[in-house]
Motif scaffolding. Structure first.
Motif, short mmCIF file in Angstrom:
data_model
loop_
_atom_site.label_atom_id
_atom_site.label_comp_id
_atom_site.label_asym_id
_atom_site.label_seq_id
_atom_site.Cartn_x
_atom_site.Cartn_y
_atom_site.Cartn_z
N THR A 12 42.16 24.39 44.51
CA THR A 12 41.05 24.84 43.66
C THR A 12 40.78 26.32 43.90
O THR A 12 40.53 27.08 42.96
CB THR A 12 39.77 24.00 43.97
N ILE A 13 40.84 26.73 45.16
CA ILE A 13 40.61 28.15 45.48
C ILE A 13 41.69 29.02 44.82
O ILE A 13 41.40 30.06 44.22
CB ILE A 13 40.54 28.36 47.01
N VAL A 14 42.94 28.57 44.89
CA VAL A 14 44.02 29.32 44.25
C VAL A 14 43.74 29.43 42.75
O VAL A 14 43.84 30.51 42.15
CB VAL A 14 45.40 28.64 44.50
N ASP A 15 43.34 28.31 42.13
CA ASP A 15 43.08 28.32 40.68
C ASP A 15 41.94 29.29 40.33
O ASP A 15 42.01 30.01 39.34
CB ASP A 15 42.71 26.91 40.20
N ILE A 16 40.89 29.28 41.15
CA ILE A 16 39.73 30.16 40.88
C ILE A 16 40.14 31.63 40.99
O ILE A 16 39.83 32.44 40.10
CB ILE A 16 38.57 29.83 41.86
N VAL A 17 40.86 31.96 42.06
CA VAL A 17 41.24 33.38 42.27
C VAL A 17 42.24 33.81 41.19
O VAL A 17 42.10 34.88 40.58
CB VAL A 17 41.83 33.58 43.68
N GLN A 18 43.21 32.95 40.89
CA GLN A 18 44.22 33.30 39.90
C GLN A 18 43.58 33.51 38.52
O GLN A 18 43.85 34.49 37.83
CB GLN A 18 45.27 32.18 39.81
N THR A 19 42.68 32.59 38.15
CA THR A 19 41.99 32.72 36.86
C THR A 19 41.18 34.00 36.81
O THR A 19 41.18 34.70 35.79
CB THR A 19 41.05 31.50 36.66
N SER A 20 40.50 34.31 37.88
CA SER A 20 39.68 35.53 37.91
C SER A 20 40.56 36.76 37.72
O SER A 20 40.25 37.64 36.91
CB SER A 20 38.92 35.63 39.23
N LEU A 21 41.66 36.80 38.45
CA LEU A 21 42.57 37.95 38.33
C LEU A 21 43.11 38.06 36.91
O LEU A 21 43.16 39.15 36.33
CB LEU A 21 43.74 37.80 39.31
N GLN A 22 43.48 36.91 36.34
CA GLN A 22 44.04 36.93 34.98
C GLN A 22 43.05 37.49 33.96
O GLN A 22 43.44 38.05 32.95
CB GLN A 22 44.45 35.51 34.55
N HIS A 23 41.76 37.29 34.24
CA HIS A 23 40.75 37.77 33.30
C HIS A 23 40.14 39.10 33.70
O HIS A 23 39.07 39.46 33.23
CB HIS A 23 39.68 36.70 33.10
N GLY A 24 40.84 39.82 34.56
CA GLY A 24 40.46 41.22 34.80
C GLY A 24 39.56 41.47 36.00
O GLY A 24 39.18 42.62 36.24
N VAL A 25 39.19 40.43 36.74
CA VAL A 25 38.39 40.64 37.96
C VAL A 25 39.31 41.28 39.01
O VAL A 25 40.40 40.77 39.25
CB VAL A 25 37.83 39.30 38.47
N ASN A 26 38.89 42.37 39.60
CA ASN A 26 39.79 43.04 40.57
C ASN A 26 39.18 43.19 41.95
O ASN A 26 39.68 43.95 42.77
CB ASN A 26 40.27 44.39 40.03
#
Ligand SMILES: NC(=O)c1ccc[n+]([C@@H]2O[C@H](COP(=O)([O-])OP(=O)(O)OC[C@H]3O[C@@H](n4cnc5c(N)ncnc54)[C@H](OP(=O)(O)O)[C@@H]3O)[C@@H](O)[C@H]2O)c1
Length: 352
Positions: A57-71
């Motif tokens: 779940t943590i991987v999914d949250i971080v990956q999704t955030s990165l994909q949507h421009g969170v840096n």
């Protein structure tokens, strides 16, 4: 203060984030960062606040955030006694994020400690986060046993030694943040941020001088609990609370209402009386969300990071990747000035 810099494009090719300069630093970060308290793995008293999330779940949250421009990412020593920092670093490595691309803000826990502990524990922090550097190191609370001067001098030493890039504070009053800034200025440095609780239903920093001080000193406000731990998504407002609302919103509220779990059950904002009070704001967030085909929480975050120009950054946390996606995608629509002002008025009527 920071200006809009570059646009990043998400999978839909719509701009998802425009990077902003953080205070007077040379860091350019997304107005929305990811809060990582939720990665505490249920460890320690503070870490038990949220249910433990699985590694996936943590991987999914971080990956999704990165994909949507969170840096960038906000974590802390006290979040699971290092577990959140470790989970974040492990996940970024798994996602092949190079150390030069990760912007991490973490925090030193000051309670029952002196300033010496800032120097003594920095290697533990770097170890938990390795191979990622600490871009922003924050003093979590103004409750250390040493003076603000001694604490900021220790932070200065860490900057000089290259252990951290910038110093920030959290939960500091206007007077305390000014004092911290003055100490750093004597060494040619600046305090770049104060991380404080700020949302559409908690606007105390606008009244107690914190926001004004940040603007005057060219410092960023990092807003924590920007969704009021889910309240501003509207999901806790049941039909009974929407009796004053219109039919459309009553139906929507009923369909989506859930009960708060864990410690949130006992917090005043989640009680029936307070939910009824905040309903008019939620109703308007829902109305605008329907209009822009987004979610109420996205409208609330959009307002928060724009209403005071470039000063406010927000770090919503997430318990699943769909939330991280929603929270990251708040710049896909523009609220008009009159919509922002109307929200301001409604928010003023229900805020602390
Ligand atoms: N400096 C400090 O003293 C301090 C204090 C508090 C927090 N923080 C930082 O600020 C970050 C965020 O604050 P926070 O976690 O207190 O509050 P928050 O971001 O306002 O709320 C996070 C919670 O709201 C729910 N949520 C988030 N996005 C949602 C969405 N799109 N739709 C529906 N529900 C959603 C999730 O909980 P459920 O799914 O369980 O409902 C999530 O765990 C923390 O992670 C931490 O990094 C700092």
């Amino acid at each position: 203060m920071g200006s809009f810099m570059t646009e990043q494009h998400g999978p839909s090719n719509k701009p998802t984030h425009i990077l902003r300069q953080l205070g007077t630093s040379n860091l350019h970060i997304s107005p929305i960062g990811l809060g990582c308290w939720q990665f505490s793995k249920g460890n320690g008293l503070v870490g038990k606040y949220w249910p433990a999330l699985s590694n996936q779940t943590i991987v999914d949250i971080v990956q999704t955030s990165l994909q949507h421009g969170v840096n960038w990412f906000d974590t802390a020593e006290i979040y699971g006694k290092g577990e959140s920092e470790k989970a974040l670093a492990r996940t970024l490595q798994q996602l092949n994020v190079p150390p030069s691309d990760a912007i991490i803000a973490t925090k030193w826990w000051p309670v029952a400690r002196t300033a010496g502990s800032i120097r003594d524990t920095i290697m533990q922090r770097l170890e938990c986060l390795q191979p990622y550097p600490i871009s922003i190191y924050q003093i979590h609370q103004p409750y250390a046993l040493s003076s603000i001067r001694a604490q900021l001098e220790a932070m200065k030493d860490l900057i000089t030694a290259g252990h951290i890039k910038y110093a920030g504070v959290s939960n500091f009053s206007a007077k305390q943040m000014e004092e911290a800034h003055q100490v750093l200025q004597q060494y040619g440095l600046s305090l770049i941020s104060n991380q404080v609780k700020y949302s559409m239903i908690d606007r105390r920093i606008e009244k107690n001088g914190i926001l004004d001080t940040a603007k005057r000193l060219d410092m960023a406000i990092i807003a924590y609990s920007p969704l009021e731990q889910g309240i501003l998504t509207g999901k806790f407002h049941s039909q009974s609370k929407s009796d004053v609302g219109r039919e459309l919103n009553r139906a929507k509220a009923q369909a989506t209402s859930v009960a708060p779990s864990g410690i949130r059950r006992w917090l005043p904002g989640f009680r029936q009386a307070r939910l009824i009070k905040t309903w008019p704001l939620i109703e308007e967030l829902q109305r605008l969300a329907l209009e822009y085909e987004v979610e109420p929480g996205q409208v609330a975050l959009n307002w928060l990071i724009h209403y005071h120009g470039h000063y406010v950054f927000a770090i919503p946390g997430a318990s699943r990747s769909s939330q991280a996606a929603a929270n990251a995608k708040v710049l896909t629509f523009h609220l008009s000035d009159s919509e922002k002002e109307h929200l301001n008025q409604l928010s003023m009527q229900v805020t602390l």
